[in-house]
Write an enzyme that holds these catalytic residues in place. Structure first.
Site, PDB file in Angstrom:
ATOM      1  CE  LYS A 152      -1.783  -1.237   3.909  1.00 18.25           C
ATOM      2  NZ  LYS A 152      -1.300  -3.018   4.433  1.00 18.25           N
ATOM      3  NE  ARG A 172      -4.350  -1.289   9.933  1.00 15.29           N
ATOM      4  CZ  ARG A 172      -3.159  -1.224   9.821  1.00 15.29           C
ATOM      5  NH1 ARG A 172      -3.026   0.002   9.388  1.00 15.29           N
ATOM      6  NH2 ARG A 172      -1.902  -2.196   9.401  1.00 15.29           N
ATOM      7  NE  ARG A 208       7.044  -2.758   5.977  1.00 16.91           N
ATOM      8  CZ  ARG A 208       5.998  -2.471   6.600  1.00 16.91           C
ATOM      9  NH1 ARG A 208       5.287  -2.237   5.243  1.00 16.91           N
ATOM     10  NH2 ARG A 208       5.753  -3.896   7.515  1.00 16.91           N
ATOM     11  NE  ARG A 240       6.271  -0.694  10.026  1.00 23.19           N
ATOM     12  CZ  ARG A 240       5.453  -0.859   9.873  1.00 23.19           C
ATOM     13  NH1 ARG A 240       5.415  -0.149   8.489  1.00 23.19           N
ATOM     14  NH2 ARG A 240       4.424  -1.609  10.394  1.00 23.19           N
ATOM     15  NE  ARG A 278       2.171  -5.813  11.558  1.00 21.89           N
ATOM     16  CZ  ARG A 278       3.195  -5.269  10.512  1.00 21.89           C
ATOM     17  NH1 ARG A 278       4.331  -5.267  10.779  1.00 21.89           N
ATOM     18  NH2 ARG A 278       2.872  -4.445   9.513  1.00 21.89           N
TER      19      ARG A 278
HETATM   20  P1  ADP Z   1       2.251  -2.161   3.514  1.00 24.49           P
HETATM   21  O1  ADP Z   1       2.116  -0.966   3.129  1.00 24.49           O
HETATM   22  O2  ADP Z   1       1.119  -2.721   2.340  1.00 24.49           O
HETATM   23  O3  ADP Z   1       2.440  -2.439   4.524  1.00 24.49           O
HETATM   24  P2  ADP Z   1       4.922  -1.593   1.995  1.00 24.49           P
HETATM   25  O4  ADP Z   1       4.643  -0.725   0.411  1.00 24.49           O
HETATM   26  O5  ADP Z   1       5.388  -1.086   2.972  1.00 24.49           O
HETATM   27  O6  ADP Z   1       3.150  -2.379   2.058  1.00 24.49           O
HETATM   28  O7  ADP Z   1       5.773  -2.975   1.270  1.00 24.49           O
HETATM   29  C1  ADP Z   1       6.069  -3.677   1.804  1.00 24.49           C
HETATM   30  C2  ADP Z   1       7.465  -4.321   1.210  1.00 24.49           C
HETATM   31  O8  ADP Z   1       7.278  -5.375   0.380  1.00 24.49           O
HETATM   32  C3  ADP Z   1       8.426  -3.144   1.560  1.00 24.49           C
HETATM   33  O9  ADP Z   1       9.727  -3.291   1.916  1.00 24.49           O
HETATM   34  C4  ADP Z   1       8.342  -3.486  -0.146  1.00 24.49           C
HETATM   35  O10 ADP Z   1       9.720  -2.106  -0.472  1.00 24.49           O
HETATM   36  C5  ADP Z   1       8.251  -4.086  -0.397  1.00 24.49           C
HETATM   37  N1  ADP Z   1       7.251  -4.750  -1.593  1.00 24.49           N
HETATM   38  C6  ADP Z   1       6.420  -3.572  -2.208  1.00 24.49           C
HETATM   39  N2  ADP Z   1       5.668  -4.007  -3.031  1.00 24.49           N
HETATM   40  C7  ADP Z   1       6.101  -4.595  -3.973  1.00 24.49           C
HETATM   41  C8  ADP Z   1       6.256  -5.383  -5.185  1.00 24.49           C
HETATM   42  N3  ADP Z   1       4.869  -5.551  -5.968  1.00 24.49           N
HETATM   43  N4  ADP Z   1       7.031  -6.535  -5.089  1.00 24.49           N
HETATM   44  C9  ADP Z   1       7.886  -6.442  -4.599  1.00 24.49           C
HETATM   45  N5  ADP Z   1       8.277  -5.996  -3.504  1.00 24.49           N
HETATM   46  C10 ADP Z   1       7.370  -5.479  -2.737  1.00 24.49           C
HETATM   47  P1  AMP Z   2       1.005  -0.075   9.065  1.00 23.52           P
HETATM   48  O1  AMP Z   2       2.217   1.337   8.826  1.00 23.52           O
HETATM   49  O2  AMP Z   2       0.119   0.264   8.244  1.00 23.52           O
HETATM   50  O3  AMP Z   2       1.532  -1.176   9.264  1.00 23.52           O
HETATM   51  O4  AMP Z   2       0.737  -0.301  10.368  1.00 23.52           O
HETATM   52  C1  AMP Z   2       1.071  -0.317  11.573  1.00 23.52           C
HETATM   53  C2  AMP Z   2       0.383  -0.301  12.867  1.00 23.52           C
HETATM   54  O5  AMP Z   2      -0.119   0.695  13.531  1.00 23.52           O
HETATM   55  C3  AMP Z   2      -0.563  -1.851  13.051  1.00 23.52           C
HETATM   56  O6  AMP Z   2      -0.172  -3.307  13.083  1.00 23.52           O
HETATM   57  C4  AMP Z   2      -1.158  -1.443  13.868  1.00 23.52           C
HETATM   58  O7  AMP Z   2      -0.911  -1.634  15.155  1.00 23.52           O
HETATM   59  C5  AMP Z   2      -1.009   0.513  14.005  1.00 23.52           C
HETATM   60  N1  AMP Z   2      -2.378   0.857  13.145  1.00 23.52           N
HETATM   61  C6  AMP Z   2      -2.538   1.171  12.166  1.00 23.52           C
HETATM   62  N2  AMP Z   2      -3.014   1.848  11.998  1.00 23.52           N
HETATM   63  C7  AMP Z   2      -4.552   1.348  12.454  1.00 23.52           C
HETATM   64  C8  AMP Z   2      -6.186   1.738  12.248  1.00 23.52           C
HETATM   65  N3  AMP Z   2      -6.272   2.015  11.470  1.00 23.52           N
HETATM   66  N4  AMP Z   2      -6.015   0.976  13.369  1.00 23.52           N
HETATM   67  C9  AMP Z   2      -6.015   0.294  14.466  1.00 23.52           C
HETATM   68  N5  AMP Z   2      -4.236   0.215  14.431  1.00 23.52           N
HETATM   69  C10 AMP Z   2      -3.657   0.270  13.698  1.00 23.52           C
END
Ligand code: ADP
Ligand code: AMP
Length: 210
Positions: free
Chosen positions: A14, A88, A127, A157, A168
């Site tokens: 995302k 969420r 990541r 992270r 998660r």
């Molecule tokens: P989200 O915001 O849904 O948690 P991220 O955008 O942070 O996911 O992506 C999670 C990890 O996967 C990051 O390290 C990113 O660089 C990698 N990533 C994202 N999209 C892709 C893809 N289409 N193919 C391979 N790796 C990806």
């Molecule tokens: P994210 O950066 O989207 O992966 O979120 C990291 C963490 O933040 C999640 O695992 C939750 O613990 C918390 N969090 C983020 N957004 C929300 C939400 N909309 N509702 C509840 N917890 C959230």
């Protein structure tokens, strides 16, 4: 005001897709990033949030809804907001509808980013995130020694280890997946195969949002 929701499990990409949509005029709102900002600032909200986030659980709905409410107060009436990681839960989705209604705003699209669990685990455990601006990298799929935007360190992270990722995913399946039906019933959902390459996924989402 218009809103678009990026819906999908943690690690679906995302934030990675949001990076290109910002160049198309969207204001990217990641509740995870907003919460991590509070953690860095060591605010009372951040200290409480960290306890649940480190265990892969959600922070309480009212905390997140208040954060979004404040953002809406400050937003321009013609803003195009891209939500990443919000809503969420069903409660959050209903609150978002209420807040948009009260501002005569609309929710135009929900992009569902579908990705199998084994792909998610590989993505999240690899990541790396810029400790300052939050830009996202991956040890194999998008490698960097330091942030290419501001040169700062990129780190893992605390909630990106395998056990927490699996928790998660479980929480997503239980509490967030019901939103697919909620939004499908409103005819808002468009699905994307998020297991494809970064360029393919970004291209598909951009084409859907025009
Ligand atoms: P989200 O915001 O849904 O948690 P991220 O955008 O942070 O996911 O992506 C999670 C990890 O996967 C990051 O390290 C990113 O660089 C990698 N990533 C994202 N999209 C892709 C893809 N289409 N193919 C391979 N790796 C990806
Ligand atoms: P994210 O950066 O989207 O992966 O979120 C990291 C963490 O933040 C999640 O695992 C939750 O613990 C918390 N969090 C983020 N957004 C929300 C939400 N909309 N509702 C509840 N917890 C959230």
């Amino acid at each position: 005001m218009n809103a678009v929701v990026l819906l999908g499990p943690p690690g679906a990409g995302k934030g990675t897709v949001a990076e290109v949509l910002v160049n198309k005029g969207y204001k990217h709102v990641s509740t995870g990033a907003l919460l991590r900002e509070q953690i860095q600032l060591k605010t009372p909200l951040g200290i409480e949030a960290k306890k649940v986030m480190d265990h892969g659980q959600f922070v309480p709905d009212e905390v997140v809804v208040e954060m979004i409410g404040e953002l809406f107060i400050e937003a321009d009436s013609d803003a195009n907001i891209l939500f990443d990681g919000f809503p969420r839960t069903l409660v959050q989705a209903q609150k978002l509808d209420d807040m948009l209604d009260s501002l005569s705003g609309t929710l135009s699209d929900v992009i569902l980013m579908e990705c199998p669990d084994d792909v998610i685990v590989k993505r999240i455990t690899g990541r790396r995130t810029c400790s300052t601006c939050g830009a996202v990298y991956h040890i194999h799929y998008n490698p960097a020694d330091s942030c290419t935007i501001d040169g700062c360190d990129i780190t893992q992270r605390p909630d990106d280890d395998e056990a927490t990722v699996r928790k998660r995913i479980e929480v997503y399946d239980e509490r967030t997946a019901p939103l697919i039906k909620y939004y499908s019933d409103k005819n808002l959902v468009q699905s994307v195969d998020a297991s494809q390459s970064i360029d393919m996924v970004r291209g598909h989402v951009v084409s859907l949002l025009g």
